[in-house]
Design an enzyme around this catalytic site. Structure first.
Site, mmCIF file in Angstrom:
data_model
loop_
_atom_site.group_PDB
_atom_site.id
_atom_site.type_symbol
_atom_site.label_atom_id
_atom_site.label_comp_id
_atom_site.label_asym_id
_atom_site.label_seq_id
_atom_site.Cartn_x
_atom_site.Cartn_y
_atom_site.Cartn_z
ATOM 1 N N LYS A 1 15.133 14.320 24.265
ATOM 2 C CA LYS A 1 15.460 15.597 23.638
ATOM 3 C C LYS A 1 14.888 16.755 24.446
ATOM 4 O O LYS A 1 15.466 17.838 24.492
ATOM 5 C CB LYS A 1 14.931 15.645 22.199
ATOM 6 C CG LYS A 1 15.422 14.501 21.309
ATOM 7 C CD LYS A 1 16.934 14.431 21.205
ATOM 8 C CE LYS A 1 17.419 13.200 20.469
ATOM 9 N NZ LYS A 1 18.813 12.857 20.720
ATOM 10 N N ARG B 1 27.154 9.402 22.298
ATOM 11 C CA ARG B 1 27.814 8.256 21.666
ATOM 12 C C ARG B 1 28.840 8.779 20.681
ATOM 13 O O ARG B 1 28.954 9.972 20.461
ATOM 14 C CB ARG B 1 26.774 7.425 20.904
ATOM 15 C CG ARG B 1 25.998 8.327 19.942
ATOM 16 C CD ARG B 1 25.199 7.583 18.932
ATOM 17 N NE ARG B 1 24.221 8.429 18.274
ATOM 18 C CZ ARG B 1 24.455 9.171 17.193
ATOM 19 N NH1 ARG B 1 25.644 9.186 16.654
ATOM 20 N NH2 ARG B 1 23.506 9.914 16.658
#
Lengths: 170, 499
Positions: free
Chosen positions: B115, B294
């Protein structure tokens, strides 16, 4: 035949007389004509003159763990007891008021990840006591009242079944 | 590409298997011990056991998944979402084994999977990020250092897993005294879920909306964004309802947000399906939050308003096809779609998981409905995995009609044997704030706290009467005994005479 059915804390008195596929039911003295179709072992389709030939789909399930009887009517789950027979489901946070001890029990099967207190610790309401992991989430189980830890049964790394006693707060 | 191993379970495995079938590809399932009778196993052409039920012994075992791929003769692997979907080692191992990974490259998963690295990438692409720590804080960073960083960012703030996703490994801290316990919980959850206890700190915006942009990118540098998804209805940082388009996004804002999302994806050379998440503040400013490398849980709502099959495109992109979708058409929503995530949780008992055997299941159908489910009557909802059992999606020409359709579908949905969040959704969709769209990511937790555990659907006197009548009729027809034990309900033979 006569039955006592407890619904939402109120005992209802019923009498049922069967004529073919229809049933004459009196509920607390009020008569109903009920047409019943058995869909499967737990599901009844009822057409009842509550207002005017209202149609309801109902299912009746016994919880295999707690024994609690639940009727689902129009998607609303209603716990019931028949002729006084009911075993109450177990709750995770008992106690809460007065001097009654809080018996903290696992509300679901899982694994004890952490025990944050030990016997003799003074704890405050809402304080995290035990962390149980189930379904990938860690759930902090908290004290429901101020008190002192009297017993610790939870052990880190051990699996627990639903209803297992984790600790007691006096 | 002829045969695809689906390295996942539950509804998303079923979803991918369906796409494979429609493309003439042979789907291969894998399963843990408790999933032997699951739907994804029954829908597949081949099914291989990969170990015991805990995910770390089965669905997270790269070696066993690769063995299964080899044994089955699969030439491609689809990771679904969750489990190994954002694990760069898995993507690399699949490629090293000479198989096609249906997803982005291992390198880009690694960059955006961190992140903190993703925040740097967004900044470099000229997209603003929420103020926070730039570097990851691994387990060796002392608490005093973190406390100092926290006070320089200011409270309230979020402790978030560097490797995080799906709300796991994330804690809100409103007061310095809570920092220590939040750090411990976030680290432990992050370590369990992602095998990495590193965290970072991020300012918590007061009333943000969560808006995200779905993208597809092909191997030739084409990146196309889709109409935004509104995901602000969250419970403890987990999305529970998503819809598209968002009421808060004007055409001009849509243009800006989708362009920003595409520029981040292009900057990192992104391929396949991915999602850029933003926070939108009350003044209409948006900030990059993170990228999910994803397929998302909520991808069906985008499919409903775009008419594009995202899983099919994932597979096409992986085998080298060029994107030939009209980018302008993709930014014009066709109608409105809403998704409710149906969980095996008891909403009337603080949303605690409610695993167990499903006795009855009848999914809603009819115009505009889609039920992406991995559940069926007779199946157990295992304790080992995420308790989501189905994604119910309603599409209609406009938002009010989509809400009406979803309410109708929730009333039709019949699941017995376990508790589900359906009663909660029936309540939520009646709330004026939901109808008007006046909500943000703090809305649901606030109204839930204010309700104080009151049941979501309370039986009316009429329902109580019918419950009593149904119980008595079952008892009257269940057997000769006038005081039957609860076990009589199980006996089909004894009630055969009823009709």
């Amino acid at each position: 035949m006569r039955y006592d059915v407890e619904v939402a804390g109120r005992t209802r008195h019923l009498a049922v007389t069967r004529t073919g596929d229809t049933f004459a039911v009196t509920l607390d003295g009020r008569p109903y004509h009920v047409d019943a179709a058995l869909i499967d072992a737990q599901t009844l389709s009822l057409v009842v003159d509550t207002v005017s030939r209202q149609s309801y789909e109902t299912t009746l399930i016994t919880d295999p763990v707690t024994g609690q009887l639940t009727v689902t009517v129009a998607g609303v789950a209603v716990p019931v007891a028949l002729n006084g027979q009911r075993r109450f489901g177990r709750r995770d946070e008992g106690g809460g008021t007065g001097a009654a001890p809080q018996r903290l029990a696992a509300s679901m099967p899982g694994k004890v990840v952490r025990v944050l207190v030990k016997t003799g610790d003074v704890v405050h309401a809402r304080q995290p006591l035990v962390v149980v992991e189930a379904m990938k989430m860690e759930n902090e189980m908290r004290a429901s009242r101020d008190g002192m830890v009297a017993e610790v049964h939870a052990r880190e790394g051990h699996s627990v079944e639903a209803g297992a006693l984790l600790l007691v707060i006096q | 590409m002829k045969k695809v191993l689906v390295a996942n379970r539950g509804e998303i495995a079923v979803r991918v298997i369906r796409a494979c079938r429609e493309m003439g590809l042979s789907p291969v399932a894998v399963y843990s011990e408790c999933d032997r009778d699951a739907l994804h196993v029954r829908y597949a052409d081949q099914a291989l056991a990969i170990g015991p039920s805990p995910p770390r012994d089965s669905y997270l075992r790269i070696d066993r998944l690769l063995d299964a791929a080899k044994a089955s003769g699969a030439d491609a692997v689809h990771p679904g979402y969750g489990f190994l979907a954002e694990n760069e080692a898995f993507a690399a191992a699949v490629q090293d084994a000479g198989l096609t990974f249906i997803g982005p490259s291992a390198a880009v998963i690694e960059t955006m999977g961190s992140k903190t690295a993703a925040r740097i990438a967004a900044t470099q692409a000229g997209v603003p990020v929420v103020p926070g720590t730039a570097e990851p804080l691994d387990a060796s960073v002392p608490e005093e250092t973190i406390a100092a960083l926290a006070s320089s960012i200011g409270y309230p703030l979020l402790v978030k897993a560097v490797a995080g996703g799906g709300g796991k490994g994330m804690r809100t801290v409103t007061d310095p005294s809570e920092l220590s316990s939040a750090l411990r919980a976030a680290r432990s959850e992050a370590n369990a879920a992602f095998g990495d206890a590193s965290v970072y700190l991020e300012r918590r915006l007061t009333r943000p909306r969560h808006i995200e942009v779905q993208l597809l990118g092909d191997a030739y540098g084409t990146v196309v964004p889709f109409v935004e998804r509104e995901c602000s209805i969250q419970r403890r940082h987990q999305k529970v309802v998503e819809e598209t388009p968002s009421l808060a996004v004007t055409p001009a804002l849509r243009e800006a947000m989708t362009a920003a999302a595409a520029s981040v994806a292009r900057a990192v050379g992104y391929t396949n399906a991915g999602t850029i998440e933003f926070l939108l503040d009350e003044d209409g400013r948006f900030y990059f939050l993170e990228m999910n490398t994803r397929l998302q849980v909520e991808h069906p709502i985008t499919e409903m308003v775009s008419g594009v099959d995202l899983v099919r495109w994932q597979i096409r992109i992986a085998r080298g096809d060029r994107l030939d979708l009209d980018p302008l058409a993709l930014l014009r929503p066709k109608g409105h779609a809403i998704e409710c995530r149906i969980y095996a949780e008891d909403p009337d008992n603080n949303f605690l998981p409610s695993p167990g055997r499903i006795r009855h299941l009848r999914a809603p159908a009819g115009p505009g409905m889609r039920d992406d489910s991995g559940a069926a009557a007779g199946l157990d909802v295992p304790i080992f995995y995420d308790p989501m059992i189905s994604k119910l999606v309603a599409w209609a020409e406009d938002r009010p009609q989509a809400i009406a359709r979803m309410r109708r579908a929730l009333d039709e949905y019949l699941i017995t044997g376990i508790r589900t969040t359906i009663p909660f959704f029936r309540w939520l969709l009646m709330q004026p704030a939901f109808e008007s769209g006046a909500f943000d990511t703090t809305y649901l937790d606030r109204v839930l706290a204010a309700r104080n555990g009151r049941p979501f659907v309370e039986p009316t006197p009429e329902i109580e009467d019918v419950a009593a009548i149904a119980t008595a009729i079952m008892a009257a027809t269940a057997g000769p005994s006038s005081t039957p034990s609860p076990s009589v309900w199980r006996g089909q033979a004894r009630v055969e005479g009823l009709r």
